[in-house]
Design an enzyme around this catalytic site. Structure first.
Site, PDB file in Angstrom:
ATOM      1  N   LYS A  52       0.793  -1.236   0.000  1.00  0.00           N
ATOM      2  CA  LYS A  52       0.000   0.000   0.000  1.00  0.00           C
ATOM      3  C   LYS A  52       0.823   1.282   0.000  1.00  0.00           C
ATOM      4  O   LYS A  52       0.335   2.353  -0.342  1.00  0.00           O
ATOM      5  CB  LYS A  52      -0.987  -0.021   1.164  1.00  0.00           C
ATOM      6  CG  LYS A  52      -2.007  -1.131   0.983  1.00  0.00           C
ATOM      7  CD  LYS A  52      -3.289  -0.894   1.722  1.00  0.00           C
ATOM      8  CE  LYS A  52      -4.313  -1.954   1.291  1.00  0.00           C
ATOM      9  NZ  LYS A  52      -5.618  -1.738   1.878  1.00  0.00           N
ATOM     10  N   SER A  77      -8.266   0.499   8.381  1.00  0.00           N
ATOM     11  CA  SER A  77      -8.152  -0.461   9.488  1.00  0.00           C
ATOM     12  C   SER A  77      -6.704  -0.874   9.694  1.00  0.00           C
ATOM     13  O   SER A  77      -6.398  -1.656  10.558  1.00  0.00           O
ATOM     14  CB  SER A  77      -9.019  -1.687   9.214  1.00  0.00           C
ATOM     15  OG  SER A  77      -8.565  -2.315   8.042  1.00  0.00           O
TER      16      SER A  77
END
Lengths: 313, 313
Positions: A52, A77
């Site tokens: 990411k 999250s």
């Protein structure tokens, strides 16, 4: 709607100075077990432990100076929060990270260690969205969605881009499907750089929104999210949905036990710490091994952020 | 007594077709934590999960045809047994592996999976040696010692040889010290291929025979072997001892808690499954961080064969 080849290639160059060129590893034993020739792109070994970072770096770099000064905000999250915090730190930008109270402690601590400004909210998506909106309003920060943002999507695709540079002959690339950012970016990279390379998603049966979306042609949602693959609970968005519909060839669903077995195999045989979400595509390959028999298959091992004190084996 | 540069280079070429060229990985976070610039040579990602494949391949290839036909035999608590079984399989040779009843089940199963012919004996070294001697007598097999054999030693050194090819400017290379094969081979590679590169061993305080040997100038033994680093319980031998005395610059001892902390850091931050023995050199670096401050340090992560159901954290 589909970003150009030029945009995909530029993202690769833009992201490269800020990320590890992660290794592509193979295992004779897992090849024998699966019947395929598998090339694992180890994004668990990426900075902050997941792919990411790529999307975050690509997206922040395309903000103007005033936007960079105001900072960026996201709700996550876990992994995208860490990614945005670290990417922002590398680029000298403030990052506000909204995290649910249910996030693993190790992920919250990691965001803070990367200099992220953390706000903890209730566990619902609604609570997170509200908190992020408040930060946008009060700080003027730019909201970056973890998976439904074109610059993020193209950035995530640079893992597959590197994989195809290293292994040009891949017939399939498999990735997990959560919010849809990784698989959409992967599909773009395979579309422009692969040689007839099909992209197949792996998704937990328990959160099979993308599979149902793929079948119905409209974005579907999950009514429960009871899966160990905590990175895959979110649903597709309006930006990645059309890319996935056009460029992904299949989505394979797997049971929880299949995810845990695949995860254990990769830990034991490849000596790699991966999170449950990362094991989903290999579980999917094992489940439909006839489809992949004797094929060259790339698999994106998406991340390795897992609490060692809470393993499923 | 010290093998030539030529012998070291030839081993690199001989071994290369049969092993993974394992990646050299770095971690910004572990650099910050240690104060050094650390390059981890990931032999945990090696075939069969440890560097020991290298020595086994090098040694078997130098047998004559009659010897190859009769097969090879060793006794090993784990990794070298797997290594010899797999190397022998690759080279079309029978491998008889004597293992103690105390060996982890995962290691015994792995030896069998690689085609090794396993004999289980009592947990003492004496029992293992006797059983191996019987096989030499009955089968005519060639005994290969896991660490006290010159061809094995030079083969183990090919990990450091590759590391120095990838990172020529290393000022230190650290490895664990068990039977002495790895560190002796590493010291040979650093001697011939490093640019003033010192080799430092890490050893558990609980089995500090090599440290004491290094101080006294004669081979010392352990009276107890109460360490989590199960690959490091053995003592030096007459072949590797003189190499270590001449070419290793220091041995640093670490406590059990320091080993476990270093192991956890590598699992959590580098996402690598390593066995406790592999964590010992990094624990040693952390313990004497002043010595290594701002230095370029290579560390051999020796292996990743660990029982996931029995982790120390």
């Amino acid at each position: 709607m589909i970003p150009s080849r030029q945009i995909v290639l530029e993202a690769g160059k833009r992201v490269a100075p800020f990320v590890h060129r992660t290794p592509v590893l193979t295992s004779r034993l897992l090849n024998e077990l699966s019947g395929a020739e598998v090339f694992f792109k180890c994004e668990n070994l990426q900075k902050m432990g997941a792919f990411k970072m790529r999307g975050a770096i690509n997206a922040i770099q395309q903000l103007n100076e005033a936007q960079k000064k105001a900072g960026v905000v996201t709700h996550s999250s876990g992994n995208f929060g860490q990614a945005l915090a670290l990417a922002a730190k590398n680029l000298g930008v403030n990052a506000y990270i909204v995290m649910p109270s249910s996030a693993p402690a190790v992920k919250i601590e990691a965001v803070k260690a990367y200099g992220g400004l953390v706000t903890i909210t209730g566990p619902t998506l609604e609570a997170r969205e509200k908190s992020a909106a408040t930060i946008v309003e009060e700080k003027g920060a730019v909201f970056l969605h973890p998976s439904n943002d074109l610059n993020v999507i193209v950035g995530q695709g640079t893992a597959a881009l590197e994989l195809l540079q290293d292994q040009p002959g891949l017939e399939y690339i498999m990735s997990p499907v959560g919010g849809g950012g990784l698989i959409a970016g992967t599909a773009l990279a395979a579309h422009y750089l692969g040689d007839n390379c099909s992209v197949v998603g792996g998704e937990p049966m328990e959160v099979d929104d993308a599979y149902r979306t793929f079948k119905s042609g409209k974005i579907e949602y999950n009514t429960s999210t009871d899966t160990i693959a905590d990175g895959l609970k979110t649903n597709l968005g309006d930006i990645n949905f059309p890319i996935i519909m056009e460029l992904v060839s299949d989505i394979i669903r797997v049971e929880e036990g299949e995810i845990i077995s695949a995860m254990k195999l990769i830990w034991e045989r490849m000596k790699l710490v991966i999170e449950p979400s990362s094991a989903v595509p290999f579980a999917a390959l094992l489940k439909e091994r006839e489809k992949f028999k004797n094929k060259k298959v790339g698999i994106i091992l998406s991340g390795g952020n897992v609490e060692l004190s809470n393993l499923p084996f």
